[in-house]
Design a protein around this motif. Structure first.
Motif, mmCIF file in Angstrom:
data_model
loop_
_atom_site.group_PDB
_atom_site.id
_atom_site.type_symbol
_atom_site.label_atom_id
_atom_site.label_comp_id
_atom_site.label_asym_id
_atom_site.label_seq_id
_atom_site.Cartn_x
_atom_site.Cartn_y
_atom_site.Cartn_z
ATOM 1 N N VAL A 7 33.010 35.328 22.851
ATOM 2 C CA VAL A 7 32.640 34.012 23.374
ATOM 3 C C VAL A 7 31.946 34.121 24.727
ATOM 4 O O VAL A 7 31.342 33.154 25.200
ATOM 5 N N TRP A 8 32.045 35.308 25.368
ATOM 6 C CA TRP A 8 31.408 35.470 26.671
ATOM 7 C C TRP A 8 31.118 36.939 26.929
ATOM 8 O O TRP A 8 31.950 37.810 26.656
ATOM 9 N N THR A 9 29.892 37.215 27.442
ATOM 10 C CA THR A 9 29.498 38.566 27.833
ATOM 11 C C THR A 9 28.864 38.494 29.221
ATOM 12 O O THR A 9 28.060 37.598 29.483
ATOM 13 N N GLU A 10 29.227 39.451 30.061
ATOM 14 C CA GLU A 10 28.733 39.391 31.448
ATOM 15 C C GLU A 10 28.653 40.791 32.047
ATOM 16 O O GLU A 10 29.595 41.596 31.885
ATOM 17 N N ASP A 11 27.552 41.092 32.730
ATOM 18 C CA ASP A 11 27.444 42.332 33.495
ATOM 19 C C ASP A 11 28.194 42.160 34.815
ATOM 20 O O ASP A 11 27.996 41.170 35.524
ATOM 21 N N LEU A 12 29.036 43.113 35.139
ATOM 22 C CA LEU A 12 29.846 43.043 36.356
ATOM 23 C C LEU A 12 29.267 43.958 37.431
ATOM 24 O O LEU A 12 28.807 45.066 37.124
ATOM 25 N N ASP A 13 29.312 43.491 38.652
ATOM 26 C CA ASP A 13 28.852 44.297 39.788
ATOM 27 C C ASP A 13 29.913 45.354 40.100
ATOM 28 O O ASP A 13 31.029 45.012 40.509
ATOM 29 N N PRO A 14 29.599 46.625 39.930
ATOM 30 C CA PRO A 14 30.600 47.673 40.186
ATOM 31 C C PRO A 14 31.100 47.695 41.624
ATOM 32 O O PRO A 14 32.196 48.225 41.890
ATOM 33 N N GLU A 15 30.333 47.121 42.553
ATOM 34 C CA GLU A 15 30.723 47.146 43.959
ATOM 35 C C GLU A 15 31.655 45.992 44.343
ATOM 36 O O GLU A 15 32.263 46.011 45.413
ATOM 37 N N ALA A 16 31.755 44.994 43.490
ATOM 38 C CA ALA A 16 32.597 43.828 43.813
ATOM 39 C C ALA A 16 34.081 44.198 43.716
ATOM 40 O O ALA A 16 34.483 45.071 42.933
ATOM 41 N N GLU A 17 34.890 43.510 44.521
ATOM 42 C CA GLU A 17 36.333 43.773 44.515
ATOM 43 C C GLU A 17 37.062 42.905 43.489
ATOM 44 O O GLU A 17 38.041 43.349 42.876
ATOM 45 N N THR A 18 36.627 41.672 43.319
ATOM 46 C CA THR A 18 37.267 40.762 42.370
ATOM 47 C C THR A 18 36.197 40.008 41.576
ATOM 48 O O THR A 18 35.033 39.902 41.996
ATOM 49 N N TYR A 19 36.643 39.478 40.430
ATOM 50 C CA TYR A 19 35.747 38.742 39.550
ATOM 51 C C TYR A 19 36.481 37.483 39.079
ATOM 52 O O TYR A 19 37.699 37.344 39.249
ATOM 53 N N SER A 20 35.724 36.589 38.429
ATOM 54 C CA SER A 20 36.302 35.335 37.986
ATOM 55 C C SER A 20 35.642 34.867 36.693
ATOM 56 O O SER A 20 34.424 35.051 36.503
ATOM 57 N N GLY A 47 43.479 26.742 32.006
ATOM 58 C CA GLY A 47 42.627 25.646 32.456
ATOM 59 C C GLY A 47 42.031 25.912 33.820
ATOM 60 O O GLY A 47 41.109 25.215 34.253
ATOM 61 N N GLU A 48 42.555 26.917 34.513
ATOM 62 C CA GLU A 48 42.022 27.322 35.805
ATOM 63 C C GLU A 48 41.326 28.673 35.663
ATOM 64 O O GLU A 48 41.629 29.448 34.748
ATOM 65 N N ALA A 49 40.384 28.942 36.568
ATOM 66 C CA ALA A 49 39.611 30.184 36.494
ATOM 67 C C ALA A 49 40.525 31.410 36.553
ATOM 68 O O ALA A 49 41.501 31.443 37.316
ATOM 69 N N VAL A 50 40.212 32.387 35.723
ATOM 70 C CA VAL A 50 40.960 33.648 35.699
ATOM 71 C C VAL A 50 40.366 34.573 36.747
ATOM 72 O O VAL A 50 39.178 34.897 36.700
ATOM 73 N N GLN A 51 41.211 35.010 37.695
ATOM 74 C CA GLN A 51 40.787 35.963 38.718
ATOM 75 C C GLN A 51 41.247 37.357 38.290
ATOM 76 O O GLN A 51 42.388 37.531 37.860
ATOM 77 N N TYR A 52 40.360 38.338 38.421
ATOM 78 C CA TYR A 52 40.741 39.680 38.006
ATOM 79 C C TYR A 52 39.940 40.735 38.777
ATOM 80 O O TYR A 52 38.939 40.436 39.441
ATOM 81 N N SER A 53 40.420 41.957 38.691
ATOM 82 C CA SER A 53 39.731 43.112 39.282
ATOM 83 C C SER A 53 39.720 44.214 38.233
ATOM 84 O O SER A 53 40.211 44.036 37.113
ATOM 85 N N MET A 54 39.167 45.374 38.586
ATOM 86 C CA MET A 54 39.154 46.490 37.638
ATOM 87 C C MET A 54 39.094 47.805 38.400
ATOM 88 O O MET A 54 38.676 47.854 39.561
ATOM 89 N N ASN A 55 39.537 48.855 37.734
ATOM 90 C CA ASN A 55 39.424 50.209 38.273
ATOM 91 C C ASN A 55 38.331 50.943 37.500
ATOM 92 O O ASN A 55 38.532 51.382 36.366
ATOM 93 N N MET A 56 37.172 51.055 38.124
ATOM 94 C CA MET A 56 36.054 51.737 37.462
ATOM 95 C C MET A 56 36.349 53.227 37.325
ATOM 96 O O MET A 56 36.808 53.863 38.281
#
Length: 232
Positions: free
Chosen positions: A149-162, A121-130
């Protein structure tokens, strides 16, 4: 006609008296010695062996071979008691180390890699190793039926996503549901592979499972402590 040896008779009577006195004293001390010497079985063995030596017939002393065997049994029992004490000390040390490890992890913010991510019910915070050479990353989220149910382009320079649980069709994820996160990576138009996100969460408990230390988290993910990264 048989002849009675007065000295032997007197020695036998004295031995029996000594044995009775010794047994009376050991009975009164058995409760005190139980923990020290490894339990009631150990004390009973000692009393029987002592009484046997004290009450042997002076004219027919205990067979030496049998006596050696009994001493060997005594030595083995003594070693077992010492081993039990050592194991208890080791168990205590392991317990102390586990407590130290728990104190070092509890309440800490960590990153846990997982393709399946619970939504509470709360936003999922995550990161990735490119991967090396990757220039683009696309997140695809699927429900338990395998529907995207969801597709999104991620900024490779960002440290975290939500991800806040939103669906592309305007719907919203239900609490306590689980979704599959797949991040496709590309170099130009060339597909490099799919990686899993690292969910950022908080350690809520530390436990032992089949000899492996595992952590539980506020996101309901569990993992081997060796696969968990602390987040500064």
């Amino acid at each position: 006609m048989s002849t009675v040896n007065p000295a032997a008779t007197s020695q036998t009577q004295q031995s029996q008296a000594n044995a009775q006195a010794s047994q009376t004293k050991e009975t009164s001390e058995s409760s005190e010695n139980k923990d020290t010497f490894g339990g009631e079985d150990f004390n009973t063995f000692i009393r029987l062996l002592t009484a046997q030596v004290q009450n042997q017939d002076p004219m027919k002393p205990l067979d030496s071979t049998q006596f050696v065997e009994q001493l060997a049994t005594f030595s083995s029992l003594e070693q077992q008691v010492r081993s039990n004490d050592s194991l208890q000390n080791i168990a205590t040390m392991i317990g102390d180390l586990h407590s130290m490890l728990a104190n070092d992890w509890l309440g800490k913010t960590v990153a846990v890699e997982s393709s399946w991510v619970p939504y509470s019910g709360e936003a999922v915070q995550y990161s990735m190793n490119m991967p090396e050479g990757a220039e683009r990353a696309v997140l695809n989220i699927r429900n338990s039926e395998g529907e995207t149910v969801w597709t999104e382009d991620l900024d490779p320079e960002a440290e975290t996503y939500s991800w806040d649980g939103s669906f592309e069709d305007g719907g919203q994820a239900d609490s306590d549901s689980v979704f599959e996160f797949a991040i496709d990576t590309y170099q130009g138009d060339a597909y490099l592979g799919t990686i899993a996100p690292k969910v950022i969460t908080t350690v809520t408990d530390v436990g032992n499972e089949n000899g492996t230390t595992r952590v539980g988290t506020s996101s309901k993910l569990t993992a081997d402590v060796r696969d968990v990264e602390k987040v500064d």
